[in-house]
Scaffold this active site. Structure first.
Site, PDB file in Angstrom:
ATOM      1  CE1 TYR A 101      -4.371  -1.031  -0.117  1.00  0.00           C
ATOM      2  CE2 TYR A 101      -3.694  -2.534   1.547  1.00  0.00           C
ATOM      3  CZ  TYR A 101      -4.787  -2.092   0.624  1.00  0.00           C
ATOM      4  OH  TYR A 101      -5.645  -2.731   0.269  1.00  0.00           O
ATOM      5  CD  GLU A 195      -0.496 -30.611  11.679  1.00  0.00           C
ATOM      6  OE1 GLU A 195      -0.110 -31.983  11.847  1.00  0.00           O
ATOM      7  OE2 GLU A 195      -1.375 -30.292  11.014  1.00  0.00           O
ATOM      8  CG  ASP A 247      -3.118 -34.142  12.064  1.00  0.00           C
ATOM      9  OD1 ASP A 247      -3.126 -34.195  13.109  1.00  0.00           O
ATOM     10  OD2 ASP A 247      -4.119 -33.212  11.383  1.00  0.00           O
TER      11      ASP A 247
END
Lengths: 365, 365
Positions: A101, A195, A247
């Site tokens: 920006y 995680e 996982d």
């Protein structure tokens, strides 16, 4: 590439100024100004067997000012370099979105914008990182934060002394840049990186880090750069082993692979963000049978299986233990989440699973 | 509904036990066991003009054991209640996903599972919350965490004393349940709540909270329950004004509306999570012109405009100031992010925009 992050703020600023002066002198001597930028396409990404890290190769390309196809990105590169020089000098940090920006404007007497969208300014940052051999954190550009840490560690940061063992149920929110943190006291035998936030909270509540004298880090999915850098610093500077828990699926294993060997997208930063010595503590597909979690598995999707096949090709996962796990997944077409261990009891993770794995040193390389 | 969270752990456990005993006595006296559960469909959600909060109405439905359509959810409700009783008693917390895995099993001599997916156990939790008049945090079920806080505040949590003004660049990671936190010292004139992590980091680096004696909270998007509860507690217990800063778009304004009045999905929890006294500090559509950000706007999508029209219908945003802003957006078909202020300089937010708004008390209701 040498240890990038040992560079001081002054040195980073000098690199930026040097780039500017080089361009200036080329202009003054009537040459076509140019910048050398390492190529980041797949063809120039290599797995360095010695350091066990994904790295950029030696190929570079020149970006010229007097070249219709390159003039705009040349201009953009200098804009970003000049912006970074300013914030490094002023010692302020900003996000890459704020930078976009700040730099976006319409060029005088034209309808041409400096940048039309952030997708244009983001790669320019990487161009500069690789070209100058600095990281965006050193250019004072910050990425999103999301990790959390607890453990028997005292740090000093911006003049504050922070004791990671005394932060109640909250933990310390890991900032995007951890370079200026000083470790005052590190009393821990290892790092445990998990995680899932829920897993972090569970282990934190059970004071697992106290009982097993470790530093507990929750990454909340794919770890942010600040978190990866913190892991690397703790492991390297305090010679700690680190174990990763994800996982049991391709995405979790990919997270492990990124923590360990770096990623393709950030190959230029592997030296500072990748920690080759980390080991994988779980969840494995073998664990499912071993711990009686068969009822708690999920059917693997086509995407999972496709990714698993890709993992099989990764040289940094080229170990018989990993091949066996990945093939087991492909064969059984299942996956399992860390939370599946809760089928055996809510404290199974902290009181049985992890202690057993640590005791037997049952890690994947 | 009275202030739910003042209940002790003992009282929550008793509520669960009482539910069990009621069912038992119905069985013993040969009645069809049932549970009264407040209806949560739109028809029973009301905006309470007095408290300025979204709330559940009085309609309830009975869930019976001897009813083919309800027997399974009846069984599930008791399973979850029994699970919660155990963890409340043992004083451990767990995620709703862990609970799902823990409770999932195949019923003996059948092929029927207690739960087939988490989408089945999640609504049962809300059934229990509303039926017993407790919140999931009190049932020791935790949601994901993601907020961060800094400021001149000292708290006590799990025996640790934590000074929010001495956490370096990191800040305190707000846990999912903040009920047991004790505020030991709160030296602040107001709360500043900012939607974006990058905005938090920017203001934190500028020590905005020190200069303006406020508590700075970064929500990282839609605030997690723990963050909303923390805001409510600080405002209520320490009588602090609170100002919310979001992007200037329908989603940002919706975030504000949720912090202020609660949400439809959690209407039963508004009393504890909604803070009607919060005010909106920015970004507004009017700010775009006022601060010369025209070049930094984004075209609003169809989805943005659709949402904006919905906001126009919200009774809790029924103020002429809001109507004007929303209509301005619909008319100009633009939106703007907090980061757009960086077009005016990286410190514009902390050194010009916010100070001006605070000085002139330029807030939306």
């Amino acid at each position: 590439m040498k240890r990038l992050l040992k560079m001081s703020r002054k040195e980073v600023e000098e690199k930026l100024v040097k780039l500017g002066k080089k361009i200036l002198s080329e202009i003054e001597s009537g040459k076509n100004p140019s910048i050398d930028i390492p190529i980041r396409s797949l063809s120039n990404i290599v797995f360095d067997e010695k350091t066990k890290l994904l790295k950029l190769g030696d190929k570079t390309a020149k970006r010229y000012f007097f070249n219709v196809a390159q003039a705009k990105s040349f201009m953009q590169t200098l804009l970003v370099a000049s912006f970074c020089r300013d914030i490094v000098k002023e010692d302020i940090h900003t996000s890459i979105r704020d930078m976009y920006y700040n730099l976006k404007r319409t060029l005088p007497n034209s309808e041409e914008n400096t940048f039309d969208e952030q997708a244009e300014s983001d790669p320019i940052i990487v161009d500069l990182e690789t070209s100058l051999g600095v990281l965006r954190e050193q250019l004072h550009l910050i990425a999103d934060r999301k990790g959390v840490v607890a453990g028997n560690v005292v740090i000093e940061d911006r003049g504050d002394e922070i004791d990671w063992s005394k932060l109640g149920s909250g933990g310390w929110s890991i900032p995007s840049a951890v370079e200026d943190i000083k470790f005052k006291k590190v009393k821990a035998d290892f790092l445990l990186i998990i995680e899932k936030n829920a897993g972090f909270e569970r282990l934190h509540e059970d004071k697992f880090w106290k009982k097993y004298n470790c530093i507990l880090i929750g990454t909340g999915g794919q770890p942010a750069r600040g978190t990866r850098r913190l892991i690397k610093r703790l492991v390297l500077e305090h010679n700690l082993p680190a174990y990763v828990m994800t996982d049991s699926d391709s995405y979790g294993w990919y997270i492990y692979s990124v923590i360990k060997s770096g990623s393709m997208a950030l190959a230029h930063a592997s030296d500072d963000l990748g920690t080759p010595s980390v080991k994988f503590i779980g969840l494995t597909i073998s664990d499912i049978e071993k711990y009686g979690l068969q009822k708690s598995t999920i059917k693997a999707t086509e995407q999972d299986l496709k990714r698993a096949k890709e993992l099989l090709e990764y040289p940094w996962l080229d170990h018989k233990e990993w091949k066996r796990e990945i093939k087991l997944m492909l064969q059984k077409k299942i996956k399992a989440e860390i939370e599946a261990l809760s089928a055996r009891g809510l404290k199974f993770l902290s009181e049985v699973y992890l202690p057993e794995k640590l005791e037997k040193k049952e890690f994947l390389p």
